[in-house]
Design an enzyme around this catalytic site. Sequence first.
Site, mmCIF file in Angstrom:
data_model
loop_
_atom_site.group_PDB
_atom_site.id
_atom_site.type_symbol
_atom_site.label_atom_id
_atom_site.label_comp_id
_atom_site.label_asym_id
_atom_site.label_seq_id
_atom_site.Cartn_x
_atom_site.Cartn_y
_atom_site.Cartn_z
ATOM 1 N N GLN A 53 0.840 -1.194 0.000
ATOM 2 C CA GLN A 53 0.000 0.000 0.000
ATOM 3 C C GLN A 53 0.880 1.251 0.000
ATOM 4 O O GLN A 53 2.009 1.249 0.512
ATOM 5 C CB GLN A 53 -0.933 0.014 1.214
ATOM 6 C CG GLN A 53 -0.243 -0.107 2.556
ATOM 7 C CD GLN A 53 -1.211 -0.032 3.725
ATOM 8 O OE1 GLN A 53 -2.373 0.326 3.567
ATOM 9 N NE2 GLN A 53 -0.738 -0.363 4.911
ATOM 10 N N TYR A 71 -4.198 5.626 16.367
ATOM 11 C CA TYR A 71 -3.789 6.229 15.103
ATOM 12 C C TYR A 71 -3.201 7.623 15.295
ATOM 13 O O TYR A 71 -2.428 8.085 14.450
ATOM 14 C CB TYR A 71 -4.943 6.220 14.103
ATOM 15 C CG TYR A 71 -5.010 4.878 13.418
ATOM 16 C CD1 TYR A 71 -4.124 4.553 12.402
ATOM 17 C CD2 TYR A 71 -5.902 3.903 13.839
ATOM 18 C CE1 TYR A 71 -4.133 3.307 11.802
ATOM 19 C CE2 TYR A 71 -5.924 2.644 13.248
ATOM 20 C CZ TYR A 71 -5.032 2.354 12.229
ATOM 21 O OH TYR A 71 -5.031 1.106 11.643
ATOM 22 N N GLN A 72 -3.510 8.253 16.383
ATOM 23 C CA GLN A 72 -2.808 9.505 16.689
ATOM 24 C C GLN A 72 -1.334 9.212 16.941
ATOM 25 O O GLN A 72 -0.450 9.921 16.448
ATOM 26 C CB GLN A 72 -3.414 10.199 17.904
ATOM 27 C CG GLN A 72 -2.716 11.526 18.238
ATOM 28 C CD GLN A 72 -3.467 12.338 19.273
ATOM 29 O OE1 GLN A 72 -4.527 11.952 19.734
ATOM 30 N NE2 GLN A 72 -2.919 13.470 19.655
ATOM 31 N N ARG A 73 -1.067 8.149 17.684
ATOM 32 C CA ARG A 73 0.321 7.729 17.915
ATOM 33 C C ARG A 73 1.031 7.501 16.588
ATOM 34 O O ARG A 73 2.169 7.930 16.375
ATOM 35 C CB ARG A 73 0.294 6.453 18.768
ATOM 36 C CG ARG A 73 1.572 5.668 18.913
ATOM 37 C CD ARG A 73 1.852 4.629 17.842
ATOM 38 N NE ARG A 73 0.698 3.959 17.302
ATOM 39 C CZ ARG A 73 0.758 3.131 16.269
ATOM 40 N NH1 ARG A 73 1.910 2.892 15.655
ATOM 41 N NH2 ARG A 73 -0.331 2.553 15.797
ATOM 42 N N HIS A 115 -11.702 4.817 10.789
ATOM 43 C CA HIS A 115 -11.300 3.916 11.871
ATOM 44 C C HIS A 115 -12.252 3.978 13.061
ATOM 45 O O HIS A 115 -11.993 3.368 14.091
ATOM 46 C CB HIS A 115 -9.869 4.235 12.320
ATOM 47 C CG HIS A 115 -8.829 3.790 11.343
ATOM 48 N ND1 HIS A 115 -8.602 2.464 11.060
ATOM 49 C CD2 HIS A 115 -7.975 4.501 10.552
ATOM 50 C CE1 HIS A 115 -7.641 2.373 10.151
ATOM 51 N NE2 HIS A 115 -7.251 3.583 9.825
ATOM 52 N N HIS A 135 -15.662 3.428 15.449
ATOM 53 C CA HIS A 135 -16.573 2.338 15.782
ATOM 54 C C HIS A 135 -17.957 2.899 16.075
ATOM 55 O O HIS A 135 -18.116 4.083 16.374
ATOM 56 C CB HIS A 135 -16.054 1.564 16.995
ATOM 57 C CG HIS A 135 -14.834 0.749 16.706
ATOM 58 N ND1 HIS A 135 -14.327 -0.172 17.600
ATOM 59 C CD2 HIS A 135 -14.010 0.700 15.626
ATOM 60 C CE1 HIS A 135 -13.251 -0.747 17.081
ATOM 61 N NE2 HIS A 135 -13.045 -0.220 15.878
#
Length: 750
Positions: free
Chosen positions: A145, A275-277, A430, A432
């Site tokens: 990707q 995802y911030q990390r 991402h 939920h």
Amino acid sequence: MKKMKITALLLVAAALNAPLALQAQAQEHPNLIMTKSGIEKVRQNLGAVPLFDASVQSVKNEVDAEIALGIDTPIPKDFSGGYTHQRHKLNFLTAQKAGALYQILQDDKYAKYIRDMLFQYEAMYVDLPVHPQERSYARGKLFWQCLNDSNWLVYMAQAYDAIYDTLSEQERDKLENNLFRPFADFISIENPQFYNRVHNHSTWGNAAVGMIALVMDDEELLDRALYGIEDDGLELGGRDNDGGFIKVAGQKAGFLANLEDPFSPDGYYTEGPYYQRYAMYPFLIFGLAMNHVKPEMKVFSHKDNVLLKGVDALLNLTDADGEFFPLNDGQKGMSYYTPALVTAVDIAYQYGEQNPQLLSIAEKQNQVLLDQSGLAVAMGIRDGKAQPFVKNSINLRDGQEGDQGGVGVLRHGNEDLTLVFKYAAQGLSHGHYDKLSFSLYESGDEVLQDYGLARFVNIGQKGGGNYLKENKTWAKTTIAHNTLSINEQMHFSGKYEIASEHHSDLYFYDDTKDDVQVVSATEGNAYPGTQMHRTMAIIKNEDFEKPFLLDIMKVKSDSKNQYDLPFYYMGQVLSDNFEYNSPTSLKPLGEQNGYQHLYLEGKGKPSSSTTQFSWLGDGKYYTLTSATEESDELLLTRLGANDPDFNLRRDAAFMLRRNGSGNTTFASVVEPHGSYSPVSELSVNSDSSIAELSIVHDDDAYTAVSIESIKGVRSLFILANKDAAKSKQHKLKVKGKEFSWTGPYLYTGS
């Protein structure tokens, strides 16, 4: 038009400071992460700063071992987890470290290693086809990707910058024309569906193009990095394979848009801490490079220093062990020990206010960056400046303007009990479907869990290390979370387009008292015609050994429904006060929306109006006490149905089911108590301290919950349902006794 904006800024900077402009034009190297003056300071302090010296030695050992193995740039064929993927990943990580070592130690072998690697890539890239694996919506060349191709370029730009002056002009031209510019064009112009959007993927792409643009002094590429591709040819409303929008009318793109839109003013990143990390590395690394090369752009101060605020928000979204709360798609166990957070802590310390509390995190990480920020951190630790990083209760707003819900974290004491309450926006692709969900921790241990994601990252045997189908069929579903499911349907019917238009709303947040901390929020769009209002309070009462959690879920609906409220406990069932039947053979609880993955292991009815369920988890006892109705059903479930590949953990839940109700209220207490030692075999305080839990008043205006201890002492929590103003005065008679108070709630404890 966009290029004119940058040009105008540069002209202003030139007018104000001509020498700086001339210096920038001369393109001194290194200039991205390391600078001439910074690296000189590093060299002067070698041997005098223990943590920095240890970090240099550790990296040297790692890079020297790779150099001894030789350089391998295999033809790509694997998903993440496979050899070719891992080899190319290790190459770019090692090259970046080798560049730092070259600058610090001035040993030519590191420069030669990078040069040889880059020319191997240059030789193969010209004829390299798109990656053979076809799963991604944007296939890369070196990787399956474009995201991972962008990782490669972010790191390789740093390596190239470190050895830039060792290369001849002819060598640089060859690398830039045959490798770096084609690489940047491929991940941007040739893949606008990846590059030209607001998402952590595109952040990496923007940073990659921007980093190499700064090294090559390419203004057109830098413009593309900051502002995106103006005419990308994408259809409005196109989607990626995660269901996220690629482009909507009027949407901005580029690094600055990614810096602006997903971050709230508090530094919360809408995709969640996991995802911030991941995104913080390109945000901070490219931000730092811009700070060095284009200081007039003031990237670090953009949106009131939101990048540096983001580091603080991330650290506050960890449990007592430093692990990130798994909100949205998040892998459990990811923590601030990851290299991305080493980068974040060091840069935030050096370029922020040099907060001494960050030094204590760096001490735990036990490594620093090999640059001036890492040196500053290591010197601060050496000089005894470190102070403990104190994580207090915090309410982090979501949304670009901070008006799209948020996440409330209530902490009692030294993280003795920690509540994570999510009332946020969808969180892009991402996210939920879990409005008003929560998880609970005691001293770093999960008490009631959020499942996280369904993925085995970089483990090739499990779907090539990528997201599994169970991420959609289970992990994202509403019933997979500790929140209310109605009629076995997902919030917003599980439709991303609808969910992205809505967010929950904060009713009030109060962490000002030592004995009671409360967060309360409402959700009116997850189910048509239904309003959910959840209030959660951490309470310390002297009649109880430990603080406990009070949970009130008030529901108003236009129709009669089936309500399911699960609690995903961690541990071994000990006892309960109700009768239930266990089936001789297991069947799924339902057919879709996550229910198809739950086995029904037990089913019962309340024996009284106070239902209790106890378990033992990691040497500690817990009891869930709920106010129940005679018609309620009590379900014991376990994950694992319709999972032939064993992709899901076999987690258990206790579920309250209420059928045929319209307006209703659930009230529960989660009570930690006692301990058990397998060494001494001593069991202490294994029984609940609650004798009765009851809803003693409930109407549109007020809800009152009574908690009676086994000592016969009653406490009362009253919630004002309509007015959360701090100055509002309230009066309510409960069981013949009148109560008066000011503000949205009253707690009368012992």
